[in-house]
Design a protein around this motif. Sequence first.
Motif, PDB file in Angstrom:
ATOM      1  N   TYR A  27       0.811  -1.220   0.000  1.00 34.93           N
ATOM      2  CA  TYR A  27       0.000   0.000   0.000  1.00 34.93           C
ATOM      3  C   TYR A  27       0.840   1.264   0.000  1.00 34.93           C
ATOM      4  CZ  TYR A  27      -3.476  -3.441   1.419  1.00 34.93           C
ATOM      5  OH  TYR A  27      -4.287  -4.541   1.464  1.00 34.93           O
ATOM      6  N   LEU A  28       2.021   1.214   0.584  1.00 34.14           N
ATOM      7  CA  LEU A  28       2.908   2.373   0.636  1.00 34.14           C
ATOM      8  C   LEU A  28       4.273   1.995   0.076  1.00 34.14           C
ATOM      9  CD1 LEU A  28       1.996   3.614   4.223  1.00 34.14           C
ATOM     10  CD2 LEU A  28       1.356   4.727   2.071  1.00 34.14           C
ATOM     11  N   LEU A 346      -6.126   5.309   2.155  1.00 35.90           N
ATOM     12  CA  LEU A 346      -4.876   5.678   1.495  1.00 35.90           C
ATOM     13  C   LEU A 346      -5.084   5.837  -0.011  1.00 35.90           C
ATOM     14  CD1 LEU A 346      -2.354   3.272   3.274  1.00 35.90           C
ATOM     15  CD2 LEU A 346      -2.602   5.730   3.638  1.00 35.90           C
ATOM     16  N   PRO A 347      -5.035   7.038  -0.530  1.00 33.47           N
ATOM     17  CA  PRO A 347      -5.096   7.225  -1.991  1.00 33.47           C
ATOM     18  C   PRO A 347      -3.879   6.584  -2.652  1.00 33.47           C
ATOM     19  CG  PRO A 347      -5.446   9.298  -0.816  1.00 33.47           C
ATOM     20  CD  PRO A 347      -4.958   8.309   0.193  1.00 33.47           C
ATOM     21  N   ARG A 348      -4.016   6.211  -3.885  1.00 33.00           N
ATOM     22  CA  ARG A 348      -2.935   5.515  -4.582  1.00 33.00           C
ATOM     23  C   ARG A 348      -1.873   6.463  -5.117  1.00 33.00           C
ATOM     24  NH1 ARG A 348      -3.820   0.240  -5.602  1.00 33.00           N
ATOM     25  NH2 ARG A 348      -2.235   0.265  -7.236  1.00 33.00           N
ATOM     26  N   ASP A 349      -2.136   7.770  -5.151  1.00 28.71           N
ATOM     27  CA  ASP A 349      -1.207   8.709  -5.771  1.00 28.71           C
ATOM     28  C   ASP A 349      -0.507   9.599  -4.752  1.00 28.71           C
ATOM     29  OD1 ASP A 349      -3.471  10.028  -5.016  1.00 28.71           O
ATOM     30  OD2 ASP A 349      -3.681  11.193  -6.874  1.00 28.71           O
ATOM     31  N   LEU A 350      -0.234   9.088  -3.556  1.00 27.34           N
ATOM     32  CA  LEU A 350       0.441   9.884  -2.536  1.00 27.34           C
ATOM     33  C   LEU A 350       1.883  10.177  -2.957  1.00 27.34           C
ATOM     34  CD1 LEU A 350      -0.699   8.071   0.740  1.00 27.34           C
ATOM     35  CD2 LEU A 350      -1.496  10.276  -0.128  1.00 27.34           C
ATOM     36  N   SER A 351       2.338  11.374  -2.660  1.00 28.35           N
ATOM     37  CA  SER A 351       3.727  11.724  -2.933  1.00 28.35           C
ATOM     38  C   SER A 351       4.646  10.982  -1.973  1.00 28.35           C
ATOM     39  CB  SER A 351       3.932  13.231  -2.782  1.00 28.35           C
ATOM     40  OG  SER A 351       3.716  13.625  -1.441  1.00 28.35           O
ATOM     41  N   VAL A 354       4.638  12.311   1.649  1.00 25.75           N
ATOM     42  CA  VAL A 354       3.400  11.960   2.351  1.00 25.75           C
ATOM     43  C   VAL A 354       3.394  10.483   2.693  1.00 25.75           C
ATOM     44  CG1 VAL A 354       0.888  11.839   2.148  1.00 25.75           C
ATOM     45  CG2 VAL A 354       2.109  13.849   1.309  1.00 25.75           C
ATOM     46  N   GLN A 355       3.899   9.635   1.790  1.00 32.13           N
ATOM     47  CA  GLN A 355       3.996   8.212   2.089  1.00 32.13           C
ATOM     48  C   GLN A 355       4.919   7.962   3.283  1.00 32.13           C
ATOM     49  OE1 GLN A 355       4.026   5.193  -1.184  1.00 32.13           O
ATOM     50  NE2 GLN A 355       4.404   6.969  -2.474  1.00 32.13           N
ATOM     51  N   ALA A 358       3.070   8.779   6.293  1.00 34.47           N
ATOM     52  CA  ALA A 358       2.068   7.746   6.548  1.00 34.47           C
ATOM     53  C   ALA A 358       2.704   6.518   7.197  1.00 34.47           C
ATOM     54  CB  ALA A 358       1.371   7.357   5.245  1.00 34.47           C
ATOM     55  N   TYR A 362       1.727   5.155  10.803  1.00 31.20           N
ATOM     56  CA  TYR A 362       1.276   3.778  10.960  1.00 31.20           C
ATOM     57  C   TYR A 362       2.108   3.041  12.009  1.00 31.20           C
ATOM     58  CZ  TYR A 362       0.817  -1.203  10.083  1.00 31.20           C
ATOM     59  OH  TYR A 362       0.651  -2.548  10.261  1.00 31.20           O
TER      60      TYR A 362
END
Length: 401
Positions: A27-28, A346-351, A354-355, A358, A362
């Motif tokens: 996911y990330l 979690l949007p798929r287009d995170l910079s 930002v990831q 995240a 987490y």
Amino acid sequence: MRQRLAWLDGLRAVAVLLVLYAHLSRYLFRGAREFSSEWLNAGTAGVMLFFLVSGYIIPASLERHGDLRRFWVSRLRRLVPLYAVVSAAVVGLGIAGRVPLDSFLAAHPGTSAAAHAGMMPFLLGVPLVTPVFWTLTFEMAFYLLVTALFALRIPRADAVLSVVLAAVGVATAPLVPQLVPGSSPVIAGVIVLLGAGLFAVTSRRRRAVVIGGLVLGGLAGTLLVANMDPAHSWDGLLILAVMFTGTTIYRADHGQTGWWPVIVTGTVVATALLVNWFAELTSLHALTPRYMTRSVITLLVFAGSFALGMATRRRRTPRWLAHAGVISYSVYLVHYVLIQLLAPALPRDLSVPVQALAVVAYLTLLFGICELTYRYVELPGQRLGRRRAPAPADDRHGLAG
């Protein structure tokens, strides 16, 4: 005692971090996963390291204290409280629609509960409440085999058994999965046999202990050979071979045997793993140089990590790493559920920045929760009945702590 065993905590921390990376990177930082997964199966390396640590310490602890009742009481105190809490939490979240829950569990609650109560649903054709429970099934099978060897007074057969399991694992791969249907009568019969066997081996009556050992060993062997989950039809028996290799290492490390059994066993099991992993790749039409290299690297990572841990065990393990190992059972059981809860947000287009934030958020949340579950679930569970059956001081160092 604590510092003497801190290196094992450190290894368990490395193992759980590998598994955590394998799951969170779906996911990330997917780009990192796309690259790393071409060369390393981090999840496999992590769980194999867990299994090797379990094999190193669990049978030795049983033999040193010489009492099957104390062994099983301590194991159940250690495993069951958190296992039950996580199971209940996931079922509740699944009913509420917050995490996926297999429809079989709701349609057959009694059968599902019985299979999970025996901690062997993965070998009984019952969907898991949460995917990470599969490793506990192999832990339970290992405990049953170790108990059988101890009950029959052949406790030092680990090197031979490891080689036999490796040879049978190669000869029978892929196992025909789940020959015994996961029906209610079958599962009820398995649970009855499991309960009767445990009652017998903990009775301290020699004849009953022998009979119970035969029942438990036969039950574990039958399920491993005839009812393996399809996900591990290629390497299920080799997982047990890895665990008994850990026991062989312990014996050599403590002067009970020479190092030649370790060399022979390690070579045989490592070769068997590569043979079956390559054969599985062939069956998937994926036997390429890159994936063959990945298999070799995965083997080297978990075996090399254990060897490095042993080589540095007399040095001080970093406190943070040892503590991560202490709470690794909580981290292992909780991390995947938490990912399932947070993933939809979690949007798929995170910079990339930002990831990174995240991931930090987490991990902070995960380890905060696990500090609580360790303090308020695991520790109280370990103290249950302590006066009547004190747990061995080093019995917590398997996959399940």
